[in-house]
Design an enzyme around this catalytic site. Structure first.
Site, PDB file in Angstrom:
ATOM      1  N   GLY A   1     -63.395   8.982  21.739  1.00  0.00           N
ATOM      2  CA  GLY A   1     -61.992   8.889  22.134  1.00  0.00           C
ATOM      3  C   GLY A   1     -61.825   7.965  23.320  1.00  0.00           C
TER       4      GLY A   1
ATOM      5  CG  ASN B   1     -60.686  12.361  13.476  1.00  0.00           C
ATOM      6  OD1 ASN B   1     -60.145  11.276  13.595  1.00  0.00           O
ATOM      7  ND2 ASN B   1     -61.366  12.708  12.404  1.00  0.00           N
TER       8      ASN B   1
ATOM      9  CB  CYS C   1     -58.529  15.654   5.062  1.00  0.00           C
ATOM     10  SG  CYS C   1     -60.212  15.196   5.270  1.00  0.00           S
TER      11      CYS C   1
ATOM     12  CB  THR D   1     -59.388   2.130  19.722  1.00  0.00           C
ATOM     13  OG1 THR D   1     -58.920   3.178  18.871  1.00  0.00           O
ATOM     14  CG2 THR D   1     -58.237   1.244  20.117  1.00  0.00           C
TER      15      THR D   1
END
Ligand SMILES: Cc1cc2nc3c(=O)[nH]c(=O)nc-3n(C[C@H](O)[C@H](O)[C@H](O)COP(=O)(O)O)c2cc1C
Length: 331
Positions: A271, A216, A140, A294
């Site tokens: 990933g 990430n 972030c 995902t």
């Protein structure tokens, strides 16, 4: 000798030591993709997977970004959730006590916009018995500098040095941002994460992170060519899924060889793990465990297939245990 948590009996060929936390197997569910805590338990038997990583929790509750904030990409997804979460107060009151009953290992993900934010959430998570490790999501924007903690070794070392002392019994993982893609950038941030401020602490007596999570989502953008507007309300977001898998394999390879192996800390590869082969690739590149995100949107049961495929692969490779294959790519 690894002691298995008292969950489902599974072949110990896949039992994984993640920085002193024993997982029944190396397949975990990635932060932000499996609910706040154990919601995936409604769909799959959580005792059959290595662990769940919570949604990233911040010091205050956050509504997140405007919609649309998740869209499809050609080989994956683009998201700009904006860290929507219940905030640490709600989390420890309502979910903390439940964490101990979740039939797999729970890793608490933490996000923040200042060092104080991370320290506040980490201290409260350390008090929760069911949370075995925390994972710092350092992707972030750092409000002061306008960049991510994960993009700058100096601010990352400072952050890790501040969080380390408040974790008495909980392992510390740092989830690296792929913004620092490639050597020497990624290796430098990885080293900063494992060295912290140089003061040993925590259950493993390490100065910095007990493990690294790589990585990430990758910053990305999609444009609607008719309206000529960005497809995400936030304009840009993070790309995940098969599209980023090969990039993530190289990041794991670089981080393992450039920092983690020498420091003796494990890497979690994240990933685009959709099938067991993707997880096996991460392991050969240097990952001790993997996390799937995902893939859960396409098929929430896919982690169970990855576990079964890995087990067969380890046997077919003639290995007695999955750990024998970590980092064993022949180059
Ligand atoms: C919808 C969505 C929400 C996510 N939320 C978080 C989060 O809260 N914290 C975090 O560290 N990563 C978050 N991620 C990143 C994932 O944990 C993971 O690192 C990334 O998606 C790559 O893995 P994958 O290709 O298997 O999805 C999120 C990803 C997606 C797709």
């Amino acid at each position: 000798v690894l002691t298995l948590p008292r969950v489902n009996a599974q072949p110990s060929i896949l039992a994984t030591d993640l920085a002193g936390v024993t997982l029944v197997n190396p397949v975990m569910l990635a932060a932000g993709t499996c609910g706040t805590l154990d919601e995936m338990g409604e769909v799959i038997d959580l005792s059959r997977i290595g662990g769940v990583v919570t949604k990233s929790i911040t010091a205050r509750p956050r509504e997140g970004n405007a919609f649309p904030r998740v869209i499809d990409a050609r080989a994956g997804m683009l998201n700009a959730i904006g860290l929507a979460n219940v905030g640490v107060k709600h989390f420890v009151e309502h979910m903390g006590p439940r964490a101990g009953q979740v039939p797999t290992r729970v890793i608490g993900s933490i996000a923040g916009f200042s060092i104080d934010d991370y320290v506040t959430v980490a201290a409260l998570m350390d008090d929760e018995k069911g949370i075995e490790a925390v994972e710092l999501n350092v992707s972030c924007p750092n409000v002061n500098g306008g960049t991510e903690f994960g993009a700058d070794p100096i601010s990352l070392a400072e952050l890790v040095g501040a969080v380390r002392p408040v974790l008495a019994s909980t392992r510390l993982l740092v989830k690296l941002s792929p913004i620092a893609v490639g050597l020497p950038g990624m290796t430098a941030v990885a080293r900063a994460a494992v060295q912290g401020a140089g003061v040993p602490g925590g259950p493993n007596g390490r100065p910095g992170a007990d493990g690294l999570c790589v990585a990430n989502t990758i910053p990305a953008m999609a444009i609607d060519v008719v309206s000529r507007t960005p497809r995400l309300a936030n304009t840009t977001g993070g790309l995940s899924g098969p599209a980023i898998h090969a990039v993530a394999v190289k990041l794991v390879y670089d981080v393992y060889r450039g920092a983690a192996r020498a420091e003796g800390v494990p890497v979690v590869g994240v990933g685009g793990v959709m099938r067991w082969e993707d997880a096996a690739e991460f392991i050969l590149a240097g990952a001790s465990a993997v996390a799937m995100g995902t893939a859960l949107f396409a098929d929430p049961r896919s982690p169970l297939r990855v576990v079964r495929g890995l087990e067969r692969w380890v046997r077919r490779q003639g290995a007695g245990h999955v750990s024998e294959l970590v980092g064993q790519v022949r180059v």
